[in-house]
Design an enzyme around this catalytic site. Structure first.
Site, PDB file in Angstrom:
ATOM      1  N   ARG A   1     -12.141  82.514 -32.625  1.00  0.00           N
ATOM      2  CA  ARG A   1     -13.143  81.475 -32.925  1.00  0.00           C
ATOM      3  C   ARG A   1     -12.983  80.956 -34.356  1.00  0.00           C
TER       4      ARG A   1
ATOM      5  N   LEU B   1     -12.459  76.816 -50.552  1.00  0.00           N
ATOM      6  CA  LEU B   1     -13.652  76.630 -51.392  1.00  0.00           C
ATOM      7  C   LEU B   1     -13.904  77.879 -52.241  1.00  0.00           C
TER       8      LEU B   1
ATOM      9  N   TRP C   1      -9.718  84.551 -50.082  1.00  0.00           N
ATOM     10  CA  TRP C   1     -10.316  84.793 -48.760  1.00  0.00           C
ATOM     11  C   TRP C   1     -10.229  83.551 -47.881  1.00  0.00           C
TER      12      TRP C   1
ATOM     13  N   THR D   1      -9.040  81.672 -44.651  1.00  0.00           N
ATOM     14  CA  THR D   1      -8.556  81.825 -43.278  1.00  0.00           C
ATOM     15  C   THR D   1      -7.392  80.862 -43.033  1.00  0.00           C
TER      16      THR D   1
ATOM     17  N   ALA E   1     -19.155  74.131 -39.401  1.00  0.00           N
ATOM     18  CA  ALA E   1     -18.615  75.441 -39.024  1.00  0.00           C
ATOM     19  C   ALA E   1     -19.744  76.456 -38.779  1.00  0.00           C
ATOM     20  N   ARG E   2     -20.792  76.383 -39.594  1.00  0.00           N
ATOM     21  CA  ARG E   2     -21.922  77.312 -39.400  1.00  0.00           C
ATOM     22  C   ARG E   2     -22.583  77.071 -38.045  1.00  0.00           C
TER      23      ARG E   2
ATOM     24  N   GLY F   1     -20.617 106.108 -26.570  1.00  0.00           N
ATOM     25  CA  GLY F   1     -20.224 107.448 -27.004  1.00  0.00           C
ATOM     26  C   GLY F   1     -18.899 107.432 -27.751  1.00  0.00           C
TER      27      GLY F   1
ATOM     28  N   GLU G   1     -19.045  81.771 -44.640  1.00  0.00           N
ATOM     29  CA  GLU G   1     -19.871  80.591 -44.309  1.00  0.00           C
ATOM     30  C   GLU G   1     -21.305  80.755 -44.812  1.00  0.00           C
TER      31      GLU G   1
ATOM     32  N   THR H   1     -23.463  84.003 -46.980  1.00  0.00           N
ATOM     33  CA  THR H   1     -23.901  85.352 -46.590  1.00  0.00           C
ATOM     34  C   THR H   1     -25.300  85.253 -45.968  1.00  0.00           C
TER      35      THR H   1
HETATM   36  P1  TGC Z   1     -27.521  72.096 -53.592  1.00  0.00           P
HETATM   37  O1  TGC Z   1     -28.190  71.438 -54.749  1.00  0.00           O
HETATM   38  O2  TGC Z   1     -28.353  72.797 -52.580  1.00  0.00           O
HETATM   39  O3  TGC Z   1     -26.638  70.995 -52.816  1.00  0.00           O
HETATM   40  C1  TGC Z   1     -25.707  70.157 -53.470  1.00  0.00           C
HETATM   41  C2  TGC Z   1     -25.606  68.890 -52.631  1.00  0.00           C
HETATM   42  O4  TGC Z   1     -25.171  69.210 -51.303  1.00  0.00           O
HETATM   43  C3  TGC Z   1     -26.180  68.847 -50.327  1.00  0.00           C
HETATM   44  N1  TGC Z   1     -26.221  69.940 -49.347  1.00  0.00           N
HETATM   45  C4  TGC Z   1     -25.705  69.854 -48.121  1.00  0.00           C
HETATM   46  N2  TGC Z   1     -25.135  68.845 -47.467  1.00  0.00           N
HETATM   47  C5  TGC Z   1     -24.706  69.087 -46.212  1.00  0.00           C
HETATM   48  N3  TGC Z   1     -24.820  70.273 -45.604  1.00  0.00           N
HETATM   49  C6  TGC Z   1     -25.377  71.319 -46.239  1.00  0.00           C
HETATM   50  N4  TGC Z   1     -25.441  72.496 -45.631  1.00  0.00           N
HETATM   51  C7  TGC Z   1     -25.860  71.138 -47.552  1.00  0.00           C
HETATM   52  N5  TGC Z   1     -26.461  71.940 -48.451  1.00  0.00           N
HETATM   53  C8  TGC Z   1     -26.690  71.199 -49.538  1.00  0.00           C
HETATM   54  C9  TGC Z   1     -27.463  68.712 -51.124  1.00  0.00           C
HETATM   55  O5  TGC Z   1     -28.362  67.825 -50.502  1.00  0.00           O
HETATM   56  C10 TGC Z   1     -26.955  68.179 -52.433  1.00  0.00           C
HETATM   57  O6  TGC Z   1     -26.660  66.804 -52.277  1.00  0.00           O
HETATM   58  P2  TGC Z   1     -26.901  65.784 -53.502  1.00  0.00           P
HETATM   59  O7  TGC Z   1     -26.486  64.458 -52.940  1.00  0.00           O
HETATM   60  O8  TGC Z   1     -28.350  65.881 -53.820  1.00  0.00           O
HETATM   61  O9  TGC Z   1     -26.040  66.267 -54.615  1.00  0.00           O
HETATM   62  O10 TGC Z   1     -26.384  73.052 -54.147  1.00  0.00           O
HETATM   63  P3  TGC Z   1     -26.500  74.452 -54.864  1.00  0.00           P
HETATM   64  O11 TGC Z   1     -25.428  74.508 -55.908  1.00  0.00           O
HETATM   65  O12 TGC Z   1     -27.922  74.729 -55.253  1.00  0.00           O
HETATM   66  O13 TGC Z   1     -26.034  75.482 -53.731  1.00  0.00           O
HETATM   67  C11 TGC Z   1     -26.847  75.803 -52.746  1.00  0.00           C
HETATM   68  C12 TGC Z   1     -26.178  76.920 -51.851  1.00  0.00           C
HETATM   69  C13 TGC Z   1     -26.286  78.291 -52.501  1.00  0.00           C
HETATM   70  C14 TGC Z   1     -26.996  76.896 -50.596  1.00  0.00           C
HETATM   71  C15 TGC Z   1     -24.712  76.581 -51.556  1.00  0.00           C
HETATM   72  O14 TGC Z   1     -23.937  76.692 -52.689  1.00  0.00           O
HETATM   73  C16 TGC Z   1     -24.122  77.459 -50.473  1.00  0.00           C
HETATM   74  O15 TGC Z   1     -24.273  77.178 -49.289  1.00  0.00           O
HETATM   75  N6  TGC Z   1     -23.409  78.583 -50.840  1.00  0.00           N
HETATM   76  C17 TGC Z   1     -22.658  79.380 -49.870  1.00  0.00           C
HETATM   77  C18 TGC Z   1     -21.197  79.037 -49.934  1.00  0.00           C
HETATM   78  C19 TGC Z   1     -20.501  79.196 -48.631  1.00  0.00           C
HETATM   79  O16 TGC Z   1     -21.078  79.178 -47.562  1.00  0.00           O
HETATM   80  N7  TGC Z   1     -19.180  79.272 -48.675  1.00  0.00           N
HETATM   81  C20 TGC Z   1     -18.387  79.296 -47.484  1.00  0.00           C
HETATM   82  C21 TGC Z   1     -16.927  79.065 -47.784  1.00  0.00           C
HETATM   83  S1  TGC Z   1     -15.970  78.557 -46.393  1.00  0.00           S
HETATM   84  C22 TGC Z   1     -15.898  79.888 -45.397  1.00  0.00           C
HETATM   85  O17 TGC Z   1     -16.494  80.886 -45.573  1.00  0.00           O
HETATM   86  C23 TGC Z   1     -15.034  79.718 -44.208  1.00  0.00           C
HETATM   87  S2  TGC Z   1     -14.980  81.042 -43.126  1.00  0.00           S
HETATM   88  C24 TGC Z   1     -14.017  80.323 -41.969  1.00  0.00           C
HETATM   89  C25 TGC Z   1     -13.801  81.056 -40.735  1.00  0.00           C
HETATM   90  O18 TGC Z   1     -12.840  81.851 -40.686  1.00  0.00           O
HETATM   91  O19 TGC Z   1     -14.546  80.807 -39.735  1.00  0.00           O
HETATM   92  P1  FAD Z   2     -20.512  86.900 -53.675  1.00  0.00           P
HETATM   93  O1  FAD Z   2     -20.848  85.473 -53.705  1.00  0.00           O
HETATM   94  O2  FAD Z   2     -19.931  87.515 -54.893  1.00  0.00           O
HETATM   95  O3  FAD Z   2     -21.806  87.737 -53.243  1.00  0.00           O
HETATM   96  C1  FAD Z   2     -21.922  89.147 -53.457  1.00  0.00           C
HETATM   97  C2  FAD Z   2     -23.265  89.626 -52.913  1.00  0.00           C
HETATM   98  O4  FAD Z   2     -24.321  89.011 -53.653  1.00  0.00           O
HETATM   99  C3  FAD Z   2     -23.521  89.283 -51.454  1.00  0.00           C
HETATM  100  O5  FAD Z   2     -24.168  90.358 -50.822  1.00  0.00           O
HETATM  101  C4  FAD Z   2     -24.442  88.094 -51.534  1.00  0.00           C
HETATM  102  O6  FAD Z   2     -25.275  87.947 -50.371  1.00  0.00           O
HETATM  103  C5  FAD Z   2     -25.260  88.444 -52.740  1.00  0.00           C
HETATM  104  N1  FAD Z   2     -25.886  87.292 -53.377  1.00  0.00           N
HETATM  105  C6  FAD Z   2     -25.308  86.113 -53.704  1.00  0.00           C
HETATM  106  N2  FAD Z   2     -26.197  85.296 -54.297  1.00  0.00           N
HETATM  107  C7  FAD Z   2     -27.363  85.975 -54.344  1.00  0.00           C
HETATM  108  C8  FAD Z   2     -28.662  85.670 -54.832  1.00  0.00           C
HETATM  109  N3  FAD Z   2     -28.930  84.489 -55.378  1.00  0.00           N
HETATM  110  N4  FAD Z   2     -29.634  86.598 -54.723  1.00  0.00           N
HETATM  111  C9  FAD Z   2     -29.371  87.807 -54.161  1.00  0.00           C
HETATM  112  N5  FAD Z   2     -28.173  88.154 -53.688  1.00  0.00           N
HETATM  113  C10 FAD Z   2     -27.175  87.247 -53.776  1.00  0.00           C
HETATM  114  N6  FAD Z   2     -13.910  81.022 -47.926  1.00  0.00           N
HETATM  115  C11 FAD Z   2     -13.324  79.795 -47.882  1.00  0.00           C
HETATM  116  O7  FAD Z   2     -13.522  78.970 -48.763  1.00  0.00           O
HETATM  117  N7  FAD Z   2     -12.484  79.463 -46.857  1.00  0.00           N
HETATM  118  C12 FAD Z   2     -12.190  80.327 -45.843  1.00  0.00           C
HETATM  119  O8  FAD Z   2     -11.434  79.982 -44.921  1.00  0.00           O
HETATM  120  C13 FAD Z   2     -12.783  81.633 -45.871  1.00  0.00           C
HETATM  121  N8  FAD Z   2     -12.466  82.548 -44.916  1.00  0.00           N
HETATM  122  C14 FAD Z   2     -12.938  83.841 -45.051  1.00  0.00           C
HETATM  123  C15 FAD Z   2     -12.471  84.830 -44.169  1.00  0.00           C
HETATM  124  C16 FAD Z   2     -12.924  86.149 -44.298  1.00  0.00           C
HETATM  125  C17 FAD Z   2     -12.393  87.215 -43.398  1.00  0.00           C
HETATM  126  C18 FAD Z   2     -13.875  86.483 -45.307  1.00  0.00           C
HETATM  127  C19 FAD Z   2     -14.392  87.874 -45.438  1.00  0.00           C
HETATM  128  C20 FAD Z   2     -14.312  85.502 -46.173  1.00  0.00           C
HETATM  129  C21 FAD Z   2     -13.838  84.190 -46.085  1.00  0.00           C
HETATM  130  N9  FAD Z   2     -14.220  83.195 -47.009  1.00  0.00           N
HETATM  131  C22 FAD Z   2     -13.653  81.943 -46.962  1.00  0.00           C
HETATM  132  C23 FAD Z   2     -15.032  83.559 -48.157  1.00  0.00           C
HETATM  133  C24 FAD Z   2     -16.536  83.613 -47.883  1.00  0.00           C
HETATM  134  O9  FAD Z   2     -17.078  82.360 -47.702  1.00  0.00           O
HETATM  135  C25 FAD Z   2     -17.174  84.337 -49.067  1.00  0.00           C
HETATM  136  O10 FAD Z   2     -16.789  85.691 -48.993  1.00  0.00           O
HETATM  137  C26 FAD Z   2     -18.697  84.219 -49.073  1.00  0.00           C
HETATM  138  O11 FAD Z   2     -19.098  82.894 -49.317  1.00  0.00           O
HETATM  139  C27 FAD Z   2     -19.341  85.158 -50.112  1.00  0.00           C
HETATM  140  O12 FAD Z   2     -18.703  85.071 -51.337  1.00  0.00           O
HETATM  141  P2  FAD Z   2     -18.200  86.419 -52.105  1.00  0.00           P
HETATM  142  O13 FAD Z   2     -17.438  87.224 -51.141  1.00  0.00           O
HETATM  143  O14 FAD Z   2     -17.521  85.996 -53.330  1.00  0.00           O
HETATM  144  O15 FAD Z   2     -19.534  87.202 -52.432  1.00  0.00           O
END
Ligand code: TGC
Ligand code: FAD
Length: 387
Positions: A94, A135, A166, A168, A246-247, A343, A367, A369
């Site tokens: 997936r 990212l 990290w 994918t 993606a989420r 078991g 995507e 935490t």
């Molecule tokens: P914040 O001020 O909330 O937002 C900045 C601008 O973005 C807009 N926005 C969004 N737009 C679309 N979709 C969303 N989900 C959005 N969330 C926010 C927002 O309206 C704003 O727009 P503008 O025009 O006003 O500038 O930003 P913040 O810096 O306070 O961050 C908020 C936070 C913590 C929620 C955000 O940084 C976040 O979601 N952090 C988590 C990062 C994350 O999920 N990384 C994932 C990396 S990719 C990955 O993990 C791939 S796994 C792939 C796989 O194998 O399946």
């Molecule tokens: P951190 O951000 O360092 O967080 C550490 C801990 O602190 C976590 O428990 C978190 O929940 C907690 N925390 C964070 N903020 C707060 C807060 N404000 N208050 C309290 N607790 C907090 N990323 C990509 O860009 N592209 C990819 O394709 C991708 N694929 C991945 C595949 C795998 C198998 C894995 C494991 C990760 C992948 N990631 C990818 C990365 C993933 O998105 C990050 O691991 C995730 O966003 C968390 O970042 P971090 O690991 O640096 O943890």
């Protein structure tokens, strides 16, 4: 009734259209026939089953909601059901589809130029070109606004420096969607395999998502033409918009993993005889199975309503956060309990719960935490960003 249609205590089947059922069953057959027979070995050997990619493309699983560029033009509920079925097989499979569709084809489609779309989307839909999404950085993924990777303008080009972690599909990707900080905020770039200064390194020894390639990306003065910038993406909303796609898929996927674990636990309880009777006769086991079904059913209904909202164009990203948080948590809780019900056999790769349980440790982290999604919902309720 196909296995993939179960469990369905609330007749969710009746809420699906004929087309939606057909898509689910087609992908379900692919998972049963092609994924499940090989996935245990892939997990053990830490390899992704690349030979499945052309078949997934043939089934229209890449960019399935786009109506152009050779894509299937399905609705978002179909897209969700695809993700549910793929994750019923394995989170790594997936993940491959999520990254290709939601994190790579989506930004090109939403933010790219006509030339970028023509060059990449048809080939990506056919699975001939693979994408990755950069990212997260080594210093922390939850707060991407503080990224250190930079892109600096140099004549008609951009010079990218930094690293992503990290990622994918990193080392097998033909194209990386790379998010970098510029003098004008965060921007997205198409970095192509083979560009000078761009290298990757796989991350080995993962205990989770082993049937998926995860890599580091390094950028050492990588020169990228301005024609490889995504002009429609400005600021952090660019990458966050991709994460919403993606989420959304992961919300469905978590329930697929839970369904697989529940079914294996149920079958085991029917067959296992202890203290003179099958385990299904024990009140404690029935309560555990009922508890799994309660969680799965609420997750199924949440996903479906989320999909209907997405199809209606009214879905908000906070709803996606709540669904991703809830449904991945359902998957984890069900997988862990199923593992225990089985078991000692439950620790073997022969049984699916331990594989799903370990995979979901990644899914609950990537995507966004679980904590980040809880805080996104908290911000919506209170108006206060408490990250
Ligand atoms: P914040 O001020 O909330 O937002 C900045 C601008 O973005 C807009 N926005 C969004 N737009 C679309 N979709 C969303 N989900 C959005 N969330 C926010 C927002 O309206 C704003 O727009 P503008 O025009 O006003 O500038 O930003 P913040 O810096 O306070 O961050 C908020 C936070 C913590 C929620 C955000 O940084 C976040 O979601 N952090 C988590 C990062 C994350 O999920 N990384 C994932 C990396 S990719 C990955 O993990 C791939 S796994 C792939 C796989 O194998 O399946
Ligand atoms: P951190 O951000 O360092 O967080 C550490 C801990 O602190 C976590 O428990 C978190 O929940 C907690 N925390 C964070 N903020 C707060 C807060 N404000 N208050 C309290 N607790 C907090 N990323 C990509 O860009 N592209 C990819 O394709 C991708 N694929 C991945 C595949 C795998 C198998 C894995 C494991 C990760 C992948 N990631 C990818 C990365 C993933 O998105 C990050 O691991 C995730 O966003 C968390 O970042 P971090 O690991 O640096 O943890």
């Amino acid at each position: 009734m196909r296995d993939s249609q179960k469990p369905d205590l609330f007749d969710i089947e009746s809420l699906l259209t004929e087309d939606e059922r057909q898509v689910r069953d087609t992908v379900g057959r692919f998972v049963d026939d092609r994924v499940l027979p090989v996935i245990g070995e892939c997990f053990e050997k830490e390899s992704f089953p690349m030979d499945l990619v052309p078949e997934m493309a043939e089934l229209g699983l890449f960019g399935p909601t786009f109506e152009d560029y050779g894509c299937a033009g399905l609705n978002n509920v179909c897209y969700g059901l695809i993700m549910q079925e793929l994750e019923r097989g394995d989170s790594g499979v997936r993940s491959f589809a999520s990254v290709q569709s939601g994190l790579c084809m989506y930004p090109i489609h939403a933010y790219g130029t006509d030339e970028q779309k023509q060059q990449w989307l048809p080939e990506m839909a056919k699975g001939r070109k693979i994408g990755c999404f950069g990212l997260t950085e080594p210093d922390g993924g939850s707060d991407p606004g503080t990224m250190k990777t930079t892109a600096k303008k140099d004549g008609g080009d951009w010079i990218i420096n930094g690293a992503k972690m990290w990622i994918t599909n990193g080392s097998i990707a033909d194209i990386a969607i790379v998010w970098a900080s510029t003098d004008d905020g965060v921007r997205g770039f198409l970095v192509e395999k083979g560009m000078s200064g761009y290298t990757t390194r796989d991350i080995p020894h993962k205990f989770s998502l082993r049937a998926s390639i995860t890599s580091e990306l390094f950028f050492d003065n990588v020169r990228v033409p301005d024609s490889n910038r995504l002009p429609g993406a400005k600021g952090l909303g660019g990458p966050l918009g991709c994460l919403t796609q993606a989420r959304y898929g992961i919300a469905w996927g978590g329930i697929g993993a839970a369904m697989a674990c529940y079914q294996e636990a149920l079958e085991f309880c029917r067959e296992r005889v202890l203290f003179g009777e099958a385990l299904i006769n024990k009140q404690h086991m029935q309560i555990r199975l009922a508890e799994m079904l309660r969680r799965i059913t609420t997750g199924q209904l949440l996903s479906l309503q989320l999909g209907r909202l997405k199809d209606a164009g009214t879905m908000h990203h906070t709803q996606v956060s709540l669904a991703k948080w809830n449904n991945v948590r359902v998957g984890m809780d069900v997988a862990r309990d199923a593992r225990d019900i089985l078991g000692a056999g439950g620790i073997s790769i022969e049984c699916c719960p331990i594989r799903h349980m370990l995979n979901l440790e990644s899914v609950i982290t990537y995507e966004g935490t679980e904590t980040i999604h809880q805080l996104i919902v908290g911000r919506e309720l209170t108006g206060v960003a408490a990250f």
